[in-house]
Design an enzyme around this catalytic site. Structure first.
Site, PDB file in Angstrom:
ATOM      1  N   SER A 135       0.835  -1.198   0.000  1.00  0.00           N
ATOM      2  CA  SER A 135       0.000   0.000   0.000  1.00  0.00           C
ATOM      3  C   SER A 135       0.871   1.249   0.000  1.00  0.00           C
ATOM      4  O   SER A 135       1.985   1.242   0.543  1.00  0.00           O
ATOM      5  CB  SER A 135      -0.852  -0.025   1.273  1.00  0.00           C
ATOM      6  N   TYR A 159      -1.943  -1.055  10.945  1.00  0.00           N
ATOM      7  CA  TYR A 159      -2.205  -1.610   9.607  1.00  0.00           C
ATOM      8  C   TYR A 159      -1.006  -1.337   8.691  1.00  0.00           C
ATOM      9  O   TYR A 159      -0.463  -2.243   8.057  1.00  0.00           O
ATOM     10  CB  TYR A 159      -3.478  -0.990   9.007  1.00  0.00           C
ATOM     11  N   LYS A 163       1.964  -3.887   6.878  1.00  0.00           N
ATOM     12  CA  LYS A 163       2.389  -3.924   5.464  1.00  0.00           C
ATOM     13  C   LYS A 163       3.902  -3.746   5.360  1.00  0.00           C
ATOM     14  O   LYS A 163       4.574  -4.440   4.603  1.00  0.00           O
ATOM     15  CB  LYS A 163       1.699  -2.820   4.663  1.00  0.00           C
TER      16      LYS A 163
HETATM   17  P1  NAD Z   1     -11.129  -6.885   1.184  1.00  0.00           P
HETATM   18  O1  NAD Z   1     -11.343  -6.877   2.653  1.00  0.00           O
HETATM   19  O2  NAD Z   1     -12.286  -6.646   0.289  1.00  0.00           O
HETATM   20  O3  NAD Z   1     -10.433  -8.253   0.739  1.00  0.00           O
HETATM   21  C1  NAD Z   1      -9.602  -8.998   1.607  1.00  0.00           C
HETATM   22  C2  NAD Z   1     -10.131 -10.421   1.603  1.00  0.00           C
HETATM   23  O4  NAD Z   1      -9.309 -11.228   2.456  1.00  0.00           O
HETATM   24  C3  NAD Z   1     -11.559 -10.539   2.132  1.00  0.00           C
HETATM   25  O5  NAD Z   1     -12.332 -11.290   1.230  1.00  0.00           O
HETATM   26  C4  NAD Z   1     -11.415 -11.275   3.466  1.00  0.00           C
HETATM   27  O6  NAD Z   1     -12.538 -12.097   3.751  1.00  0.00           O
HETATM   28  C5  NAD Z   1     -10.151 -12.069   3.230  1.00  0.00           C
HETATM   29  N1  NAD Z   1      -9.380 -12.391   4.447  1.00  0.00           N
HETATM   30  C6  NAD Z   1      -9.034 -11.546   5.451  1.00  0.00           C
HETATM   31  N2  NAD Z   1      -8.303 -12.213   6.368  1.00  0.00           N
HETATM   32  C7  NAD Z   1      -8.175 -13.487   5.926  1.00  0.00           C
HETATM   33  C8  NAD Z   1      -7.538 -14.649   6.431  1.00  0.00           C
HETATM   34  N3  NAD Z   1      -6.863 -14.643   7.595  1.00  0.00           N
HETATM   35  N4  NAD Z   1      -7.630 -15.813   5.724  1.00  0.00           N
HETATM   36  C9  NAD Z   1      -8.308 -15.847   4.545  1.00  0.00           C
HETATM   37  N5  NAD Z   1      -8.938 -14.779   4.016  1.00  0.00           N
HETATM   38  C10 NAD Z   1      -8.872 -13.613   4.706  1.00  0.00           C
HETATM   39  O7  NAD Z   1      -9.955  -5.833   0.887  1.00  0.00           O
HETATM   40  P2  NAD Z   1      -9.419  -5.266  -0.498  1.00  0.00           P
HETATM   41  O8  NAD Z   1      -9.761  -3.836  -0.564  1.00  0.00           O
HETATM   42  O9  NAD Z   1      -9.792  -6.179  -1.590  1.00  0.00           O
HETATM   43  O10 NAD Z   1      -7.851  -5.347  -0.224  1.00  0.00           O
HETATM   44  C11 NAD Z   1      -7.076  -6.455  -0.636  1.00  0.00           C
HETATM   45  C12 NAD Z   1      -5.647  -6.240  -0.178  1.00  0.00           C
HETATM   46  O11 NAD Z   1      -5.155  -4.997  -0.699  1.00  0.00           O
HETATM   47  C13 NAD Z   1      -5.489  -6.149   1.338  1.00  0.00           C
HETATM   48  O12 NAD Z   1      -4.295  -6.814   1.706  1.00  0.00           O
HETATM   49  C14 NAD Z   1      -5.367  -4.664   1.582  1.00  0.00           C
HETATM   50  O13 NAD Z   1      -4.631  -4.379   2.748  1.00  0.00           O
HETATM   51  C15 NAD Z   1      -4.631  -4.205   0.339  1.00  0.00           C
HETATM   52  N6  NAD Z   1      -4.863  -2.794   0.016  1.00  0.00           N
HETATM   53  C16 NAD Z   1      -6.125  -2.324  -0.131  1.00  0.00           C
HETATM   54  C17 NAD Z   1      -6.338  -0.983  -0.406  1.00  0.00           C
HETATM   55  C18 NAD Z   1      -7.735  -0.419  -0.551  1.00  0.00           C
HETATM   56  O14 NAD Z   1      -7.899   0.795  -0.450  1.00  0.00           O
HETATM   57  N7  NAD Z   1      -8.750  -1.232  -0.791  1.00  0.00           N
HETATM   58  C19 NAD Z   1      -5.244  -0.102  -0.535  1.00  0.00           C
HETATM   59  C20 NAD Z   1      -3.965  -0.619  -0.397  1.00  0.00           C
HETATM   60  C21 NAD Z   1      -3.783  -1.968  -0.117  1.00  0.00           C
HETATM   61  N1  UFG Z   2     -12.305  11.443   3.456  1.00  0.00           N
HETATM   62  C1  UFG Z   2     -13.282  12.335   3.834  1.00  0.00           C
HETATM   63  N2  UFG Z   2     -14.442  11.834   4.344  1.00  0.00           N
HETATM   64  C2  UFG Z   2     -14.672  10.504   4.511  1.00  0.00           C
HETATM   65  C3  UFG Z   2     -13.659   9.594   4.117  1.00  0.00           C
HETATM   66  C4  UFG Z   2     -12.479  10.106   3.603  1.00  0.00           C
HETATM   67  O1  UFG Z   2     -13.107  13.543   3.724  1.00  0.00           O
HETATM   68  O2  UFG Z   2     -15.740  10.111   5.006  1.00  0.00           O
HETATM   69  C5  UFG Z   2     -11.062  11.963   2.867  1.00  0.00           C
HETATM   70  C6  UFG Z   2      -9.823  11.635   3.642  1.00  0.00           C
HETATM   71  O3  UFG Z   2      -9.590  12.605   4.652  1.00  0.00           O
HETATM   72  C7  UFG Z   2      -8.754  11.612   2.549  1.00  0.00           C
HETATM   73  C8  UFG Z   2      -9.509  11.110   1.323  1.00  0.00           C
HETATM   74  O4  UFG Z   2     -10.891  11.344   1.595  1.00  0.00           O
HETATM   75  O5  UFG Z   2      -8.317  12.929   2.286  1.00  0.00           O
HETATM   76  C9  UFG Z   2      -9.313   9.628   1.050  1.00  0.00           C
HETATM   77  O6  UFG Z   2      -9.604   8.870   2.224  1.00  0.00           O
HETATM   78  P1  UFG Z   2      -9.784   7.294   2.213  1.00  0.00           P
HETATM   79  O7  UFG Z   2     -10.140   6.883   3.608  1.00  0.00           O
HETATM   80  O8  UFG Z   2     -10.685   6.877   1.123  1.00  0.00           O
HETATM   81  O9  UFG Z   2      -8.337   6.780   1.799  1.00  0.00           O
HETATM   82  P2  UFG Z   2      -6.913   7.009   2.476  1.00  0.00           P
HETATM   83  O10 UFG Z   2      -6.060   7.714   1.467  1.00  0.00           O
HETATM   84  O11 UFG Z   2      -7.023   7.590   3.811  1.00  0.00           O
HETATM   85  O12 UFG Z   2      -6.401   5.494   2.672  1.00  0.00           O
HETATM   86  C10 UFG Z   2      -6.593   4.494   1.680  1.00  0.00           C
HETATM   87  C11 UFG Z   2      -6.766   3.141   2.360  1.00  0.00           C
HETATM   88  C12 UFG Z   2      -5.495   2.770   3.065  1.00  0.00           C
HETATM   89  C13 UFG Z   2      -4.368   2.798   2.097  1.00  0.00           C
HETATM   90  C14 UFG Z   2      -4.262   4.136   1.429  1.00  0.00           C
HETATM   91  C15 UFG Z   2      -3.207   4.135   0.362  1.00  0.00           C
HETATM   92  O13 UFG Z   2      -7.806   3.209   3.305  1.00  0.00           O
HETATM   93  O14 UFG Z   2      -5.611   1.461   3.550  1.00  0.00           O
HETATM   94  O15 UFG Z   2      -5.503   4.470   0.813  1.00  0.00           O
HETATM   95  O16 UFG Z   2      -3.419   3.089  -0.512  1.00  0.00           O
HETATM   96  F1  UFG Z   2      -3.228   2.551   2.759  1.00  0.00           F
END
Ligand code: NAD
Ligand code: UFG
Length: 352
Positions: A135, A159, A163
């Site tokens: 991330s 979190y 990572k």
């Molecule tokens: P998500 O929660 O939709 O998907 C994660 C999946 O993993 C879920 O289906 C959950 O049931 C499964 N899971 C969790 N713990 C588990 C375990 N111990 N064993 C088996 N399955 C398990 O999340 P996502 O948004 O699809 O994110 C996927 C990956 O990308 C995550 O590792 C997350 O940290 C990373 N990531 C997400 C974002 C974002 O903004 N969505 C940004 C950066 C990184």
């Molecule tokens: N924001 C609002 N109101 C809300 C939610 C978010 O104003 O209700 C703003 C936040 O302050 C930020 C922007 O919208 O400025 C984006 O916020 P998000 O929560 O959507 O995303 P972040 O950038 O904070 O974090 C996300 C994921 C993290 C990941 C990161 C980088 O949640 O897990 O992107 O990939 F690490």
């Protein structure tokens, strides 16, 4: 959307941990489109089995599905016995930043423990090809933008630290001498910026449980009338309009980045490399609100609220390295992200 040889059993198999989740389900579709057979392991702690069935409706190949916790070593070993994986894509883990500060042990147990068990089982089966979901959070509060992969890393919450620690563990694995291991590790760390949007079919998308933490699902639920108004966290940042700026990337572009990384594994030697997956373009919260209003034709009422602790002003990628080395770059612009997000939300107002 029909893939002609979808039923072929000669497709290389790819293990997708967390494949029922938001990003993993979109990656499953792109894997099928590119000629692979995804095999999903997911404990459904943050997703529904239906997501995997919908993947099958989009591309006519239903991924094999194992409802399994990654910490279940015996169960995972059985999965490896049944399949011959070309590579592993590791998405499974917990991802709520705020919650991670409240229950850090659970985050370390799930994210670190799950990854260690996965790597141990991979080593047992001489499987060293791994693509890991990292991330942009590993850049902490960057001194400047755009952010490239050589920027210093740090963590501001459990979190993010999970990572960062996993990235370091994987670098150690890749650096360890081959003679002490069953296989050479060939590892790609993909640092995602802010994934948004949904597959164009409207069949799969982001389905957060409870009140969304992230901006896009929150806006979408305001648009559909499930939430009253958006709180904009801070309007006094040093940005174009005072609200936070992020690099939003269409989840289908992100998914295609994984296929590019998978294909690049064949041409790179053993090692561990990190790539930003972003568009290189930042948008503010208010720009996102306007763009969603345009795409949905709905008003998004909002109020300015205090800054959210831990948030940073600006975060967007320099995505040159992925273009140069993976031959990948994001194709979809903001309008398409919003149109697809709205299609998913309006066709599935209560999620799956
Ligand atoms: P998500 O929660 O939709 O998907 C994660 C999946 O993993 C879920 O289906 C959950 O049931 C499964 N899971 C969790 N713990 C588990 C375990 N111990 N064993 C088996 N399955 C398990 O999340 P996502 O948004 O699809 O994110 C996927 C990956 O990308 C995550 O590792 C997350 O940290 C990373 N990531 C997400 C974002 C974002 O903004 N969505 C940004 C950066 C990184
Ligand atoms: N924001 C609002 N109101 C809300 C939610 C978010 O104003 O209700 C703003 C936040 O302050 C930020 C922007 O919208 O400025 C984006 O916020 P998000 O929560 O959507 O995303 P972040 O950038 O904070 O974090 C996300 C994921 C993290 C990941 C990161 C980088 O949640 O897990 O992107 O990939 F690490």
């Amino acid at each position: 959307m029909h893939s002609p040889s979808a039923s072929s059993s000669t497709r290389p198999e790819v293990l997708v941990t967390g494949g029922a989740g938001y990003i993993g389900s979109h990656v499953c579709v792109e894997l099928v489109n590119a000629g692979y057979r995804p095999v999903v392991v997911d404990n459904l702690s943050n997703s529904k089995r239906e997501a995997v069935r919908r993947v099958a409706r989009i591309c006519e190949l239903e991924p094999d599905f194992y409802e399994l916790d990654l910490n279940d070593r015996e169960g995972l070993t059985e999965v490896f016995k049944k399949h011959d994986f070309k590579a592993v894509m590791h998405f499974a883990g917990l991802k709520a930043v705020g919650e991670s500060s409240q229950i850090p042990l659970k985050y370390y147990r799930e994210n670190l423990g799950g990854t260690l068990t996965l790597c141990e089982v991979m080593a047992e089966f001489s499987q060293g090809n791994l693509i890991f979901s990292s991330s942009a959070t590993v850049y902490g509060d960057p001194a400047t933008v755009p952010i490239d992969e050589r920027f210093p890393t740090s963590a501001t919450n459990p979190y993010g630290r999970s990572k960062l620690i996993i990235e370091e563990i994987l670098r150690d694995l890749a650096a360890a001498p081959k003679e002490h291991q069953n296989s050479a590790w060939n590892i790609t760390l993909l640092r995602y910026f802010n994934p948004v949007g949904a597959h164009e079919s409207g069949l799969i998308g982001e389905d957060p449980s409870g009140i969304p933490n992230n901006l896009l699902p929150y806006i979408a639920q305001v648009a559909i009338g499930k939430l009253e108004r958006l709180s904009v966290f801070g309007d006094d940042y040093d940005t174009v309009d005072g609200t936070g700026v992020r690099d939003y990337i269409h989840v289908v572009d992100l998914a295609k980045g994984h296929v590019a990384a998978l294909e690049a594994l064949d041409s790179t030697g053993p090692g561990c490399r990190a790539y930003n997956l972003g568009t290189g373009q930042g948008y503010s919260v208010l720009q996102m609100v306007k763009a969603f209003e345009k795409a949905s034709g709905r008003d998004i009422p909002y109020q300015i609220a205090p800054r959210r602790p831990g948030d940073i002003a600006n975060c967007y990628a320099n995505a040159d390295l992925a273009r140069q080395e993976l031959g990948w770059e994001a194709q979809f612009g903001l309008e398409r992200m919003m149109v697809d997000a709205w299609r998913w939300q309006s066709q599935n107002p209560d999620g799956y």
